[in-house]
Structure formats: structure tokens, C-alpha cells
Design a protein around this motif. Structure first.
Motif, mmCIF file in Angstrom:
data_model
loop_
_atom_site.group_PDB
_atom_site.id
_atom_site.type_symbol
_atom_site.label_atom_id
_atom_site.label_comp_id
_atom_site.label_asym_id
_atom_site.label_seq_id
_atom_site.Cartn_x
_atom_site.Cartn_y
_atom_site.Cartn_z
ATOM 1 N N GLY A 159 0.708 -1.763 0.411
ATOM 2 C CA GLY A 159 0.094 0.007 -0.354
ATOM 3 C C GLY A 159 0.893 1.358 0.098
ATOM 4 O O GLY A 159 0.290 2.277 0.802
ATOM 5 N N VAL A 160 2.066 1.138 -0.466
ATOM 6 C CA VAL A 160 2.771 2.612 -0.065
ATOM 7 C C VAL A 160 2.727 2.753 -2.369
ATOM 8 O O VAL A 160 2.939 2.047 -2.691
ATOM 9 N N ALA A 161 1.883 4.199 -2.296
ATOM 10 C CA ALA A 161 2.416 5.143 -4.052
ATOM 11 C C ALA A 161 3.755 5.393 -4.149
ATOM 12 O O ALA A 161 4.727 6.238 -3.369
ATOM 13 N N CYS A 162 4.447 4.535 -5.152
ATOM 14 C CA CYS A 162 5.925 5.501 -5.739
ATOM 15 C C CYS A 162 5.696 5.570 -7.260
ATOM 16 O O CYS A 162 5.926 5.241 -7.693
ATOM 17 N N ASP A 163 6.869 6.456 -7.261
ATOM 18 C CA ASP A 163 7.364 7.249 -8.293
ATOM 19 C C ASP A 163 7.837 6.024 -8.638
ATOM 20 O O ASP A 163 9.177 6.233 -8.428
ATOM 21 N N PRO A 164 7.810 6.156 -10.307
ATOM 22 C CA PRO A 164 9.043 5.444 -10.865
ATOM 23 C C PRO A 164 9.945 6.193 -10.755
ATOM 24 O O PRO A 164 10.880 4.936 -11.318
ATOM 25 N N ALA A 165 10.483 7.149 -10.728
ATOM 26 C CA ALA A 165 12.052 7.453 -10.541
ATOM 27 C C ALA A 165 12.544 7.093 -9.487
ATOM 28 O O ALA A 165 13.884 7.012 -9.656
ATOM 29 N N ALA A 166 11.935 6.790 -8.551
ATOM 30 C CA ALA A 166 12.486 6.798 -7.593
ATOM 31 C C ALA A 166 13.052 5.163 -7.358
ATOM 32 O O ALA A 166 13.940 4.548 -7.130
ATOM 33 N N LEU A 167 12.086 4.263 -7.949
ATOM 34 C CA LEU A 167 11.912 2.664 -8.448
ATOM 35 C C LEU A 167 13.339 2.466 -8.675
ATOM 36 O O LEU A 167 14.267 1.258 -9.179
ATOM 37 N N GLU A 168 12.956 3.193 -9.854
ATOM 38 C CA GLU A 168 14.175 3.527 -11.065
ATOM 39 C C GLU A 168 16.007 3.352 -10.351
ATOM 40 O O GLU A 168 16.953 3.090 -11.021
#
Length: 457
Positions: A173-182
Motif C-alpha cells: 500500500g505504498v505509492a511510489c514514484d517511478p523515478a524512485a524505483l528506477e
């Protein structure tokens, strides 16, 4: 709960990347038989080796018997746990038992004495599938490499890591920015375990992650000794080499030996001579450090040997594999020989009732002459193995062949003896239904036994 354990793949289809290695494991397990060699999974940490082994066992309904580097892995311990497990059936209802030995490349030191040899023996006698796991395939013994089938796990690509991180974020249930995952995937350097740990550390106490939240959770990028030695021969900048020297775990005296072990890859004799001169000068500083306990001198030793050898190499680089110091191998062989000699002396002392000191000083040479004349006979008499026989005849190849031949002869004798015991005797074959039975035991025979025969009653 730790996310690396919580989201560990339960089936082979859940393993990220290394599809070729996963397919090789599945094909090996699908029609496993005793004729198949055990697998050795090797590659960098965090690429899914151990997880894939457990997932395979789960898919095949196999029970797992696991040993890792934290366990005592002497020959006796391995034979007690893995050895018995590899020759007995499962009690939990599983179709087979998977013997899993993690960190097989860390079998060294006093605690693991005889471990590598025990593994080879267990492999030869195993009735259950075996998988070994190692980070460095080249550090394994030749016997282990010969007895196993290699399966390489390569570092994961960042684009393969991102989807799994996205799945974990959705499950938590954590919203993640795609840039953060990359950013996490790039910083992990192909290590899925590190990527999940970074995500977990960054997500604590948050319900949303952006790129700035993961800056402090990057993977430890400390330099390794291989990178340092390679950088010296490639002629990297002075400041970069000194920084790498601080980051490596090895002390300057160990770094010096690594450099010395690879000086043969210098382009010419003049460069090699210059490199040895720099190492010699650095060794003086290292000696003064230990004599005076003045560790500030270490920085001078590091500067002299790193910058001096780099200048001598002239950026030529290393065109072969970076090798560990040859003296370490020689010291290990010498230590092993001393252990074998001590064990043999103890064994012969018990068999001959001669004190160990007297046996070693007065009789060892004479015994060696006798063994040289009839090695096979003394292998049977004293129960010598190849290493012990080699102490007497000083021919490793011949010693191994003699011990192997004697073992074959003993097995052949055992089979012949067991065959005779199972075959019916001539007397039993010739007896018919009407033949007389032996006379019954009567009071008269008990009271008057044949001459020389004693009775209790």
C-alpha cells in the motif's frame, strides 16, 4: 517482517531474471537420477541462487536439508547432517530430500577442516539430489568442480528489478514514484536483495515514496581487492587508487601480496623490476608499522606500492584473471601436509604402541622405505588414504591410483563374500525329505560330552 523474506519467490516462475539458469535447474530436477551430477549455483550475491533452490524444492515437493557458513562444516558434521540426509528417505512425506549447501566457496580454516573432501564423498554416495551455492566459482577446489554441474546466475538488469519493486509497493500500500524505483534499481547494481532492502528502508513510516526519499538508502559501493588491483594495472588516477585502498577490507600487507602475485602480468622485465622495487620499499614501511605499532606508516606503504606499481605498469592492464597471492596457496599446502603428518603419526603410534616422538624421529624413514617397496600392502595394513601414502612415496598421482585400486579390490572381495553367504550350501541342496535329522540332544549326551568339550550345566 523483513521484506526480503516476506516476498521471497515461492515458485520458479516467480524468480526474477536468469531464465536460462532457472530452466536448467528445472530440467535437472524433472528427471533427476543418481547418475546426474549435483548442481553448483554460482554468481554475485542477491541474484536469486538460494531463493531459486528453495523455489525448486517447493515446486518438486522436496524437503530441504540446508547447511550454510554459520554452521560447523567439519567432515564429521557434514557426514552427520548432509551425509545421512543424502542416503535416507524423507519422513515428512516429501518425494525426495534436497541437500542444500550454501556458501560452498567458504570452506576453509580450522572450523571447516576436511569439509571439501567430505562433500565430494557425500556426492559419490548420495541417493538424494544435491545443490551447492557459491559466490566465486573459481575459488572452489578442482575436485568439487569436476563432481558438479555449474549453473551461472548473472547480475539482474535494472529493468527486471523495477517491476518486482512495483509489485511489493502495491502489496504494502505504498505509492511510489517511478523515478524512485528506477533509482533504487540502478543503485542496487544487479542485486535484488539489496534493492528490496533499500525499498524497505526508504518506505518505513511513509505511504508515498519520491526520488529524494531513497538518496540515503543506496547500496554499499565499497571497492573490492579485485577492483583495486585491476585499477593499479590500468593506471587509474592517484587519488582514486588511494581512495579505493581505504575502502577495501584488506590491510596494506595483504594488498602488497595481491600486487606481488600479479606482477607476472607486467609488460616487460624492466617494468616488473620497477614494480618489485616499489613493493620492497613499501614492505619496509609495513615492517616498521608492526615493530613500532605506529599505524600512520601504513598510508606511506599504500602510496608507495599503489602509485609505484601503477607507474611501472604504465596502464597496460591485466590480460588474464586476477590471481590471489601464490604464497597463500603454498602456505595452505604446507599447513595441510603438517596436519596429515600429525594425524598419520598419531594413527601409527596407536597401532604399533610406539610413542609419537620416537616414531617420528627414529622409525618414520624406515617405514617410508618399506612402504615404497609395497605401497598397496601397507595401504591395506595401515588404512592409509592418498594424502598419507603420498607422505611416504612423494608421488601424488601414484598414491591416488594405489589407494583407488586397493579400494576396488576390497569392494570386489566384499561382493564375492556376500555372494557366497547367500548361495545355498552343497549339503542343504543334497538333503531330501526322507533324510535323517541330526540326533536329538538327550540327557546322556549332555552328561557324557565328547572329550575336550565343556558344558555349562
Amino acid at each position: 517482517m523483513d521484506w526480503t523474506e516476506k516476498y521471497r519467490p515461492q515458485h520458479l516462475q516467480d524468480v526474477v531474471g536468469n531464465s536460462g539458469a532457472v530452466r536448467q535447474m528445472y530440467e535437472w530436477a524433472q528427471d533427476w537420477s543418481r547418475q546426474k551430477k549435483p548442481l553448483i549455483l554460482y554468481g554475485k550475491p542477491g541474484t536469486g541462487k538460494t531463493s531459486s533452490a528453495h523455489a525448486l524444492a517447493n515446486d518438486m515437493n522436496w524437503e530441504v536439508v540446508e547447511l550454510n557458513a554459520s554452521d560447523q562444516r567439519t567432515k564429521a558434521a557434514l557426514e552427520r547432517v548432509a551425509g545421512s540426509g543424502s542416503t535416507t528417505a524423507s519422513l515428512s512425506g516429501a518425494s525426495r530430500k534436497l541437500i542444500l549447501l550454501d556458501e560452498a566457496d567458504n570452506l576453509h580454516g580450522q572450523a571447516d577442516r576436511g569439509g571439501a573432501k567430505a562433500i565430494v564423498e557425500i556426492i559419490a554416495e548420495s541417493r538424494q539430489p544435491i545443490i551447492l551455492i557459491a559466490n566465486d566459482y573459481y575459488s572452489l577446489t578442482k575436485e568439487l568442480k569436476t563432481a558438479t554441474e555449474p549453473v551461472q546466475f548473472r547480475a539482474l538488469q535494472a529493468r527486471s528489478i523495477v517491476p518486482r519493486l512495483r509489485q511489493i509497493c502495491a502489496a504494502e500500500g505504498v505509492a511510489c514514484d517511478p523515478a524512485a524505483l528506477e533509482g533504487i534499481a540502478d543503485a542496487a547494481g544487479g542485486d535484488m536483495r539489496a534493492a528490496v532492502n533499500m525499498l524497505y528502508a526508504a518506505a518505513i513510516g511513509r505511504d508515498r515514496l519520491v526520488a529524494g526519499d531513497v538518496q540515503t538508502s543506496s547500496k554499499d559501493e565499497r571497492s573490492t581487492i579485485f577492483e583495486l588491483v585491476g585499477g593499479v594495472f590500468k593506471g587509474r588516477r592517484d587519488a582514486e587508487l588511494l581512495r579505493m585502498a581505504v575502502e577495501v577490507e584488506d590491510t596494506p600487507d595483504a594488498v602488497e601480496q595481491w600486487l606481488e602475485g600479479n606482477l607476472d602480468q607486467m609488460p616487460d622485465l624492466a617494468s616488473k623490476a620497477q614494480g618489485y622495487a616499489c613493493l620492497s620499499r613499501a614492505d619496509e614501511y609495513i615492517g616498521r608499522t608492526y615493530r613500532r605499532q605506529y599505524y600512520t606508516l601504513w598510508r606511506y606503504a599504500s602510496a608507495v606500492m599503489l602509485l609505484g606499481v601503477a607507474d611501472a605498469a604504465g596502464g597496460a592492464g591485466i590480460h588474464g584473471r586476477i590471481m590471489p597471492p601464490s604464497r597463500w596457496q603454498k602456505m595452505g599446502a604446507s599447513k595441510k601436509q603438517k596436519m596429515v603428518r600429525a594425524g598419520l603419526t598419531r594413527k601409527l603410534s596407536e597401532m604399533t604402541h610406539i610413542p609419537e616422538d620416537a616414531l617420528r624421529e627414529d622409525f618414520f624413514t624406515a617405514i617410508g622405505i618399506l612402504v615404497e617397496q609395497d605401497p598397496a600392502g601397507y595401504v591395506r595394513e595401515f588404512g592409509l588414504d592418498a594424502d598419507e601414502l603420498n607422505l611416504f612415496i612423494h608421488d601424488k598421482t601414484r598414491a591416488a591410483k594405489v589407494v583407488k585400486d586397493v579400494a576396488k579390490e576390497e569392494k570386489a572381495k566384499e561382493k564375492k563374500t556376500s555372494g557366497k553367504e547367500k548361495a545355498p550350501t552343497k549339503e542343504k541342496k543334497g538333503r531330501k525329505a526322507g533324510d535323517e535329522e541330526p540326533p536329538a540332544d538327550t540327557k546322556e549326551t549332555r552328561e557324557n560330552p565328547p572329550p575336550g568339550q565343556a558344558t555349562l550345566f
